[in-house]
Design a protein around this motif. Structure first.
Motif, PDB file in Angstrom:
ATOM      1  N   TRP A   1     -63.806 -33.794 -39.984  1.00  0.00           N
ATOM      2  CA  TRP A   1     -65.187 -33.607 -39.542  1.00  0.00           C
ATOM      3  C   TRP A   1     -66.156 -33.927 -40.672  1.00  0.00           C
ATOM      4  O   TRP A   1     -67.209 -34.529 -40.449  1.00  0.00           O
ATOM      5  N   LYS A   2     -65.810 -33.545 -41.906  1.00  0.00           N
ATOM      6  CA  LYS A   2     -66.661 -33.876 -43.054  1.00  0.00           C
ATOM      7  C   LYS A   2     -66.732 -35.392 -43.244  1.00  0.00           C
ATOM      8  O   LYS A   2     -67.792 -35.925 -43.581  1.00  0.00           O
TER       9      LYS A   2
ATOM     10  N   THR B   1     -69.060 -36.724 -40.615  1.00  0.00           N
ATOM     11  CA  THR B   1     -70.442 -36.399 -40.970  1.00  0.00           C
ATOM     12  C   THR B   1     -70.961 -37.343 -42.046  1.00  0.00           C
ATOM     13  O   THR B   1     -72.104 -37.802 -41.968  1.00  0.00           O
TER      14      THR B   1
ATOM     15  N   GLY C   1     -73.936 -39.994 -41.519  1.00  0.00           N
ATOM     16  CA  GLY C   1     -75.117 -39.895 -42.375  1.00  0.00           C
ATOM     17  C   GLY C   1     -75.571 -41.234 -42.921  1.00  0.00           C
ATOM     18  O   GLY C   1     -76.727 -41.386 -43.318  1.00  0.00           O
TER      19      GLY C   1
ATOM     20  N   GLN D   1     -77.980 -41.883 -35.737  1.00  0.00           N
ATOM     21  CA  GLN D   1     -77.581 -40.510 -36.052  1.00  0.00           C
ATOM     22  C   GLN D   1     -77.897 -39.571 -34.894  1.00  0.00           C
ATOM     23  O   GLN D   1     -77.097 -38.687 -34.552  1.00  0.00           O
TER      24      GLN D   1
ATOM     25  N   TRP E   1     -75.325 -40.150 -32.274  1.00  0.00           N
ATOM     26  CA  TRP E   1     -74.065 -39.531 -32.678  1.00  0.00           C
ATOM     27  C   TRP E   1     -74.091 -38.036 -32.357  1.00  0.00           C
ATOM     28  O   TRP E   1     -73.115 -37.482 -31.857  1.00  0.00           O
ATOM     29  N   GLY E   2     -75.217 -37.388 -32.628  1.00  0.00           N
ATOM     30  CA  GLY E   2     -75.349 -35.965 -32.304  1.00  0.00           C
ATOM     31  C   GLY E   2     -75.184 -35.717 -30.818  1.00  0.00           C
ATOM     32  O   GLY E   2     -74.508 -34.767 -30.404  1.00  0.00           O
TER      33      GLY E   2
ATOM     34  N   THR F   1     -71.425 -36.189 -29.799  1.00  0.00           N
ATOM     35  CA  THR F   1     -70.570 -35.047 -30.134  1.00  0.00           C
ATOM     36  C   THR F   1     -70.810 -33.884 -29.188  1.00  0.00           C
ATOM     37  O   THR F   1     -69.856 -33.241 -28.747  1.00  0.00           O
TER      38      THR F   1
END
Length: 118
Positions: A16-17, A20, A24, A31, A34-35, A38
């Motif tokens: 997940w990191k 992210t 980013g 972005q 992408w939000g 998810t």
């Protein structure tokens, strides 16, 4: 992946990191998309969410490639992000965790009622 990572979920945290960090680096509109992706994909996940990892990786790869090609987010995803996510998860009839829990609850209630009534 070893047993300890599976039990603790460290592998998911690490992935997940990485997602992210990759997200980013995308432009702001990508972005935001992408939000939304998810948010709309999580209901299709299993208990741990491990089944979504390849789907999220592919979706993020699509966004990265499209961004590099200079396409607008509308050209890539269209207007229906929930529909796009449903298609990624296996089609419009794909079962969410709510569906699976509802079926399990109905089976348990029917079994209990069957015992009481018989």
């Amino acid at each position: 992946m070893n047993l300890w990572e599976t039990i603790t979920g460290n592998d998911l945290t690490r992935e997940w990191k990485a997602f992210t960090a990759r997200a980013g680096a995308l432009p702001a509109d990508y972005q935001a998309a992408w939000g939304q992706i998810t948010v709309h994909l999580f209901p299709y996940g299993d208990f741990t969410g491990r089944n979504l990892t390849p789907i999220l990786d592919a979706a993020l790869g699509l966004l990265e490639a499209s961004s590099a090609d200079g396409l607008s987010i509308h050209e890539v995803l269209g207007d229906d992000i929930p529909g796009f996510c449903a298609a990624l998860a296996g089609g419009e009839g794909a079962r969410t965790f709510r569906d699976r829990w509802r079926e399990q609850l109905n089976r348990n209630v029917a079994r209990k009622l069957g015992r009481l009534g018989g």
